[in-house]
Design a protein around this motif. Structure first.
Motif, mmCIF file in Angstrom:
data_model
loop_
_atom_site.group_PDB
_atom_site.id
_atom_site.type_symbol
_atom_site.label_atom_id
_atom_site.label_comp_id
_atom_site.label_asym_id
_atom_site.label_seq_id
_atom_site.Cartn_x
_atom_site.Cartn_y
_atom_site.Cartn_z
ATOM 1 N N GLU A 1 57.739 -10.679 -7.430
ATOM 2 C CA GLU A 1 56.685 -11.584 -6.974
ATOM 3 C C GLU A 1 55.289 -11.057 -7.297
ATOM 4 O O GLU A 1 54.395 -11.813 -7.639
ATOM 5 N N ARG A 2 55.127 -9.732 -7.190
ATOM 6 C CA ARG A 2 53.802 -9.162 -7.461
ATOM 7 C C ARG A 2 53.423 -9.369 -8.932
ATOM 8 O O ARG A 2 52.283 -9.675 -9.256
ATOM 9 N N THR A 3 54.426 -9.178 -9.812
ATOM 10 C CA THR A 3 54.175 -9.412 -11.243
ATOM 11 C C THR A 3 53.713 -10.849 -11.458
ATOM 12 O O THR A 3 52.732 -11.126 -12.155
ATOM 13 N N HIS A 4 54.458 -11.766 -10.815
ATOM 14 C CA HIS A 4 54.171 -13.191 -11.016
ATOM 15 C C HIS A 4 52.795 -13.558 -10.473
ATOM 16 O O HIS A 4 52.088 -14.377 -11.045
ATOM 17 N N GLN A 5 52.427 -12.915 -9.350
ATOM 18 C CA GLN A 5 51.134 -13.221 -8.748
ATOM 19 C C GLN A 5 50.013 -12.842 -9.703
ATOM 20 O O GLN A 5 49.068 -13.610 -9.911
ATOM 21 N N GLY B 1 61.069 -9.741 -22.897
ATOM 22 C CA GLY B 1 60.937 -10.538 -21.684
ATOM 23 C C GLY B 1 59.496 -10.520 -21.190
ATOM 24 O O GLY B 1 59.120 -11.303 -20.333
ATOM 25 N N MET B 2 58.699 -9.595 -21.753
ATOM 26 C CA MET B 2 57.293 -9.543 -21.350
ATOM 27 C C MET B 2 56.401 -10.067 -22.454
ATOM 28 O O MET B 2 55.192 -9.830 -22.444
ATOM 29 N N SER B 3 57.005 -10.789 -23.392
ATOM 30 C CA SER B 3 56.207 -11.388 -24.446
ATOM 31 C C SER B 3 55.108 -12.205 -23.786
ATOM 32 O O SER B 3 55.348 -12.977 -22.869
ATOM 33 N N SER B 4 53.875 -11.980 -24.237
ATOM 34 C CA SER B 4 52.752 -12.539 -23.493
ATOM 35 C C SER B 4 51.528 -12.653 -24.382
ATOM 36 O O SER B 4 51.355 -11.881 -25.311
ATOM 37 N N SER B 5 50.722 -13.645 -24.078
ATOM 38 C CA SER B 5 49.471 -13.744 -24.818
ATOM 39 C C SER B 5 48.294 -13.400 -23.920
ATOM 40 O O SER B 5 47.154 -13.700 -24.221
ATOM 41 N N MET B 6 48.591 -12.771 -22.800
ATOM 42 C CA MET B 6 47.548 -12.398 -21.854
ATOM 43 C C MET B 6 46.725 -11.220 -22.392
ATOM 44 O O MET B 6 47.217 -10.422 -23.192
ATOM 45 N N PRO B 7 45.494 -11.081 -21.911
ATOM 46 C CA PRO B 7 44.701 -9.904 -22.294
ATOM 47 C C PRO B 7 45.418 -8.611 -21.891
ATOM 48 O O PRO B 7 46.200 -8.602 -20.941
ATOM 49 N N GLN C 1 48.288 -7.516 -18.878
ATOM 50 C CA GLN C 1 49.630 -7.031 -19.182
ATOM 51 C C GLN C 1 49.856 -5.666 -18.546
ATOM 52 O O GLN C 1 50.927 -5.394 -17.997
ATOM 53 N N PHE C 2 48.844 -4.806 -18.648
ATOM 54 C CA PHE C 2 48.927 -3.456 -18.080
ATOM 55 C C PHE C 2 49.208 -3.531 -16.585
ATOM 56 O O PHE C 2 50.128 -2.913 -16.076
ATOM 57 N N ASP C 3 48.420 -4.335 -15.886
ATOM 58 C CA ASP C 3 48.613 -4.467 -14.436
ATOM 59 C C ASP C 3 49.989 -5.044 -14.122
ATOM 60 O O ASP C 3 50.672 -4.593 -13.207
ATOM 61 N N ALA C 4 50.388 -6.046 -14.887
ATOM 62 C CA ALA C 4 51.674 -6.693 -14.623
ATOM 63 C C ALA C 4 52.820 -5.714 -14.863
ATOM 64 O O ALA C 4 53.748 -5.602 -14.054
ATOM 65 N N LEU C 5 52.754 -4.974 -15.960
ATOM 66 C CA LEU C 5 53.811 -4.005 -16.276
ATOM 67 C C LEU C 5 53.988 -2.988 -15.143
ATOM 68 O O LEU C 5 55.108 -2.631 -14.774
ATOM 69 N N HIS C 6 52.875 -2.533 -14.573
ATOM 70 C CA HIS C 6 52.967 -1.481 -13.557
ATOM 71 C C HIS C 6 53.549 -1.946 -12.233
ATOM 72 O O HIS C 6 53.812 -1.146 -11.353
ATOM 73 N N THR C 7 53.749 -3.250 -12.065
ATOM 74 C CA THR C 7 54.402 -3.731 -10.843
ATOM 75 C C THR C 7 55.923 -3.692 -10.979
ATOM 76 O O THR C 7 56.640 -3.899 -10.012
ATOM 77 N N GLY D 1 60.590 0.877 -12.352
ATOM 78 C CA GLY D 1 60.872 1.761 -13.481
ATOM 79 C C GLY D 1 59.668 1.912 -14.399
ATOM 80 O O GLY D 1 59.588 2.865 -15.170
ATOM 81 N N LEU D 2 58.740 0.948 -14.340
ATOM 82 C CA LEU D 2 57.578 0.986 -15.238
ATOM 83 C C LEU D 2 56.290 1.311 -14.488
ATOM 84 O O LEU D 2 55.191 1.166 -15.029
ATOM 85 N N GLU D 3 56.411 1.777 -13.242
ATOM 86 C CA GLU D 3 55.233 2.003 -12.409
ATOM 87 C C GLU D 3 54.238 2.937 -13.070
ATOM 88 O O GLU D 3 53.021 2.836 -12.861
ATOM 89 N N ASN D 4 54.747 3.900 -13.839
ATOM 90 C CA ASN D 4 53.854 4.880 -14.463
ATOM 91 C C ASN D 4 53.869 4.790 -15.978
ATOM 92 O O ASN D 4 53.591 5.774 -16.669
ATOM 93 N N CYS D 5 54.239 3.615 -16.505
ATOM 94 C CA CYS D 5 54.451 3.528 -17.948
ATOM 95 C C CYS D 5 53.153 3.716 -18.726
ATOM 96 O O CYS D 5 52.069 3.363 -18.270
ATOM 97 N N ARG D 6 53.308 4.308 -19.904
ATOM 98 C CA ARG D 6 52.179 4.526 -20.783
ATOM 99 C C ARG D 6 52.360 3.641 -22.019
ATOM 100 O O ARG D 6 53.437 3.589 -22.612
#
Lengths: 640, 462
Positions: free
Chosen positions: A250-254, A312-318, A322-328, A331-336
């Motif tokens: 839900e946080r990702t979607h928000q 699954g994260m294919s996106s045209s967002m800035p 994407q960075f904020d969404a990925l970190h929610t 497993g990807l909380e600390n992704c680089r």
């Protein structure tokens, strides 16, 4: 600029991505002396986006390309690091094969196949002009001053024409992955009267494997044994490597919802084309508001490499969104982020200028294939390249073209959509586009297409022999299933548990119809022959879905009736006042071959089709009165 | 302006018979010039200058310049006309004479006499109306009885089409869901899609059945209600018929077995047409001619919509329990106890015991007693439930009924399949097929044979 004559060919292929590779191979293999050029030979068969071949609907395309004698399936079988048949819990029409690609291996495999092809020359060069002389195609020139005489040209420039990449605020004149764009050819195309438009597509960021907590994800192993793409591959001996599954929440979607106004593709969604748009993550959030999560697959780009593709994260967002969404995501909380996502903008043509062989209607011998036609995806590109390559070669030999219709193959659906419907965004193959998908399954692509591929000379004798053997075994199995009964007293406990009992006599075919596998039934019905797995699968599908399949076949028959009602090329739509204005304009622009194709043009209504149908009848009567022979079924006219 | 058709047609648009005004209609490329040649207004206007949709006063002029009739004329320029071609209308004096002479004059000038329904056919072929509207016009032309033309009017206004199109759009939505489940297999949409299919298949097939039930009433309305009058010889069947019709159509004699054949008469009750079929008495007979009549009587009973069983209340032997037991149970049944002025041997309670579903009336066909009650009973039985809501949509065309039945059975089969757990994407085949079949009603799927078949009905002999 002065040019020197550097060579003379039957076919010149411009671009060696997935379309160009199949086009070059098909044309060379059918005997045409072929030159294939690209800006950088290192980029042959480059996978600029996801590290995968196949998947939903695309797996069908790979199998079809293979069944006709194309290369993609074999290359995938030789180099993929994991194979999975997707959606086996669903109906047979939705099953599709997906291979986890090793991007580097795939490229070097394709390059060596190209280099081994006798009739084929490779060239690193940027095409500059396509030249015509006396109304005929004549030559292709390069930016370095070479001129190659040729009878046919296949333009497979992908996303390179006047390409610009956009990464946040940064805009660069560049092809994908930092490769050179093609800056000259667009002008030449415009000079030839080819209408161009700008399309945009994008690719997600890649993550550093060391920054992902894989322990919070679900391991996804390949199928054991792996199922091959190619009908020519018996088995695959490879150590498969796992992918990993996590989910959005839900946080990702928000975060995505809060930033929806920043998505460049969003405006396209509101215009609404139903389910038929590219499934980027923000699309899914809009389309399925009730769902609290969507699957995210973490896929290695090459075997043993660090770079992880986030499917699954294919996106045209800035990027920041994407960075904020990925970190929610778990497993990807600390992704680089290792490679930033970018969008790419390029010239493509209006594909309605093409006929069903992918040849330009107004310039004989000029073909277009792949992303330059406004599609997206490696498999879509390969399918078009194959059809263009085959038809360029067939035309030079003065032979009938190979045209697949919507009931022959997904390839037929793809090409018919391209040349008939004016798509406002990159066209992606989707299951829903195929009306007859219950017949167009990936498991029977060989039964649908190999004979056609063999007839044009691309599918080998061995391929045909394999098909015939599969069909022979299928026939034997069906006959035996209909004749023999189960040995009820030998029924194993798991069959008793599924509702059978030892006092009843069961017909073998009925048990398969009711969901038992051929092998389960054969265990208690030794009269059944042992047959190859592909024939087993056909027998099971045939028995289980016969009612639906035969209804689909009668729909296909109906569809073909309209397809066979030919619309003469010189038909004057503007003279038919009963047609609505929009229909008149669209029909004049697209010049459909048949009433069926006309009915699929957006802006042409059923009432318009009825008017056309009646006008055709009247034209037929008039012509017959004048002594022209008209085929009563198809309306094809033969002058006396 | 170019036209699909080369010739210009003319016909009398108003119903034959006495009336204040008769309209002669002309359609086609020469409509305007024909108007100019046949009609002379106050001013002489060239064909291309005739104002559209403006009624002008003048006269119909014959070949020798003689006045045929005083008339009003109007021109509708294409495409804003009934047929989407140029259409001229000449309003002349009522009665067939003036209209016929005007038509003859137009033919003299080069028009062709229109086939029945040809204006409508042109409207359809020129894309002005859809198939269901075109068919409704044909039904209206054929219809007799006020209710029949109301049902046809209903279709004409497109209410049937709207209903079918609503079915279609619901199916399209459902297909979108099935497609989404196929396009996004990772999203696990299958079960919710299955639930939607089950609900929607059920809801749509229910609505179709309501429409199909109205089809029976609509057929009654258009073709008339087949009403079989039967009973033992000499029970007074023919007298009942005469009572209803008020004429001596059937021969009424006291000799049993006088009516050897079936007779058919049309009766109009409050706008509804009844086909009253008087049958020979049902009994075993040695007489061959009469035996054929008896067979036909049984046949008539099989095919009738309503059964009227006439019993001579003075003759106990008339009420044959065997005949009573052999009657079809799915049809409305009216039992008439006739000749109530004589002694009563058969009582209504006796009948109610044996035939509990029957409505029983006592009448005297000879004196006319009970005639009003009889007419009321027939009307009510014929209209069944629909007489309650006169605004209900009536499905009146047999082709539509068959197609709707087909669509309904496809959905019911799909419902069974959906509930049996078949993979959801297969249900798309059911949805597509049902959509296609419905499209043959509205004409928004284009199948040549359907259009051909309908044309064959439009124009006999063409």
């Amino acid at each position: 600029m002065d040019f020197y004559v550097a060579g003379s060919y039957d076919v010149v292929v411009i671009g060696l991505g997935h379309a160009g590779v199949e086009a070059a191979l098909a044309s060379a293999r059918l005997g045409a002396k072929t030159l294939a050029m690209c800006i950088q030979l290192e980029s042959i068969a480059l996978m600029a986006c996801n590290p995968a071949i196949g998947g939903t609907a695309k797996g069908h395309l790979v199998r079809e390309v293979d069944a006709l004698g194309g290369e993609m399936g074999k290359a995938a079988d030789a180099t993929c690091s994991q194979f999975r048949m997707l959606h086996t819990g669903k109906g047979p029409a939705v099953h599709s094969l997906r291979g986890q690609a090793d991007k580097k291996e795939y490229q070097s495999y394709m390059r060596s196949v190209l280099e081994k092809e006798e009739n084929l020359d490779l060239l690193q060069a940027e095409a500059r002009d396509i030249l015509m002389r006396d109304g005929k195609l004549y030559a292709v020139t390069t930016t370095t001053g070479a001129l190659y005489e040729t009878k046919s040209v296949i333009v497979a420039t992908g996303v390179y024409l006047k390409a610009r990449t956009i990464t946040g605020e940064l805009v660069k004149e560049s092809g994908p992955s930092g490769l050179f764009p093609a800056s000259h050819l667009s002008a030449s195309l415009i000079e030839l009267g080819i209408p161009l438009m700008r399309f945009k597509t994008g690719t997600p960021p890649r993550l550093d494997a060391r920054s992902i907590d894989f322990s919070k994800t679900v391991v996804q192993d390949g199928d054991v044994p792996p199922v091959p793409f190619s009908f020519m591959t018996d088995e695959i001996d490879v150590e498969q490597i796992p992918c990993h599954l996590t989910n959005t929440n839900e946080r990702t979607h928000q975060i995505l919802r809060d930033n929806m106004h920043r998505s460049p593709l969003y405006s396209g969604i509101i215009e609404g084309t139903g389910t038929r748009y590219c499934p980027s993550i923000e699309d899914k959030v809009v389309k399925f508001p009730a769902r609290d999560r969507h699957p995210i697959f973490l896929e290695p780009e090459v075997r043993g490499g660090l770079e992880i593709y986030v499917q699954g994260m294919s996106s045209s967002m800035p990027e920041q969104v994407q960075f904020d969404a990925l970190h929610t995501i778990e497993g990807l909380e600390n992704c680089r982020i290792m490679r930033t996502a970018y969008a790419i903008e390029y010239d493509c043509i209006r594909a309605e200028i093409l006929d069903h062989t992918l040849c330009c209607k107004d310039i004989k011998g000029l073909y277009f294939a792949g992303q330059v036609n406004g599609t997206s995806g490696y498999e879509e590109a390969a399918a078009q390249g194959l059809i263009a390559g085959i038809n360029a070669a067939l035309a030079l030999q003065g032979k009938e073209p190979l045209i697949l219709d919507r009931a022959d193959a997904y390839i037929g659906v793809l090409i018919d959509d391209l040349v008939t419907k004016q798509t406002p965004e990159p066209y992606r193959m989707m299951t829903s586009r195929a009306e007859y998908r219950l017949f167009l399954r990936q498991d029977n692509a060989d039964m649908r297409l190999t004979r056609k591929g063999h007839a044009v000379g691309l599918a080998s004798d061995e391929r045909l022999a394999r098909l015939e053997e599969k069909e022979r075994q299928l026939a034997i199995a069906l006959e035996a299933l209909a004749r023999h009964r189960l040995r009820s007293n030998e029924l194993p406990q798991q069959m008793i548990d599924r509702g059978l009992n030892r006092d009843t006599s069961y017909l073998a075919s009925e048990r398969v119809t009711r969901g038992f596998s051929y092998e389960e039934v054969r265990a208690v019905c030794p009269e059944l022959p042992e047959i190859i797995p592909s024939a087993r699968e056909q027998a099971e599908i045939h028995l289980r879905y016969d009612g639906y399949i035969s209804r689909q076949m009668s729909q296909i028959e109906q569809f073909r009736r309209l397809e066979e009602m030919a619309l003469p090329a010189d038909f004057d739509y503007n003279a038919l006042d009963s047609l609505r204005l929009e229909a008149r304009q669209k029909l004049s622009a697209i010049r459909p071959l048949s009433l069926g194709q006309a009915s699929r043009i957006s802006g042409v209504s059923p009432a318009d089709i009825q008017v056309l149908m009646i006008a055709l009848k009247q034209r037929r009567m008039r012509l017959q009165a004048q002594g022209t022979k008209v085929d009563p079924m198809t309306g094809v006219e033969h002058a006396e | 302006m170019k036209f699909l058709f080369d010739d210009t047609i003319a016909g009398i648009a108003t119903a034959p018979g006495e009336g204040g005004v008769a309209i002669v209609r002309v359609s086609g490329r020469d409509a305007a010039s024909l108007l100019c040649s046949a009609f002379r207004g106050k001013k002489n206007i060239a064909p291309e200058n005739i104002p559209t949709r403006l009624m002008r006063y003048g006269h119909i002029i014959g070949a020798d310049g003689e006045v045929i009739d005083e008339a009003m004329a109007v021109l509708f320029r294409a495409p804003y006309s009934y047929t989407r071609e140029d259409v001229a209308e000449l309003h002349v004096h009522g009665g067939s004479f003036c209209a016929q002479k005007t038509l003859a004059r137009l033919v003299e000038l080069g028009a062709r006499i229109a086939q029945p329904g040809e204006f409508t056919r042109r409207a359809f072929e020129n894309g002005r109306i859809d198939l269901s509207q075109a068919e409704a016009v044909m039904d209206a032309i054929r219809a007799d009885g006020e209710l029949a033309s109301r049902a046809a009017q209903d279709q004409l206004s497109g209410s049937l089409r709207r209903e079918i199109e609503d079915f279609q759009s619901r199916l399209t939505m459902l297909l979108a869901k099935i497609d989404a489940a196929a396009d996004y297999p990772d999203e696990d949409l299958d079960e919710e899609t299955r639930v939607s299919c089950v609900e929607e298949f059920r809801r749509l097939s229910d609505r179709m059945q309501v429409l199909l039930r109205s089809a029976k009433d609509a057929r009654h309305i258009r073709d008339g209600v087949a009403t079989a009058i039967f009973g033992a010889p000499n029970a007074g069947k023919s007298s009942v018929l005469n009572l209803l019709l008020g004429s001596d159509r059937a021969i009424v004699t006291p000799i049993a077995g006088t009516t050897r054949d079936t007779l058919e008469e049309r009766l109009v009750l409050r706008g509804l047409v009844f086909r009253l079929i008087d049958t020979a008495g049902i009994r075993d007979t040695e007489d061959t001619v009469e035996a054929i009549g008896v067979d036909r009587a049984k046949n008539t009973i099989e095919q009738a919509d309503i059964l009227v069983f006439v019993i001579d209340s003075a003759n106990q032997a008339d009420f044959d329990p065997q005949v009573a037991a052999s009657l079809p149970t799915d049809k409305p049944l009216l039992v008439l106890l006739n000749k109530s002025d004589l002694t009563t041997e058969v009582s209504s309670s006796q009948i109610e015991t044996l035939l509990p579903r029957a409505k029983v009336l006592s009448i005297c066909a000879r004196t006319g007693e009970g005639g009003d009650a009889l007419r009321d009973a027939l009307y009510e039985m014929a209209l069944g439930e629909t007489s309650q809501s006169s605004s209900q949509l009536l499905l009146g065309n047999m082709r539509h009924v068959q197609l709707l039945k087909e669509a309904c059975s496809i959905l019911q089969r799909g419902l069974d399949a959906a509930m049996s757990g078949i993979p959801v994407d297969l249900l798309g085949v059911d949805v597509q097929q049902a959509w296609q079949v419905l499209g043959q009603i509205t004409g928004n799927t284009c199948e040549e044979d359907v259009i051909d078949a309908i044309f064959a009905n439009f124009c006999v002999g063409k």
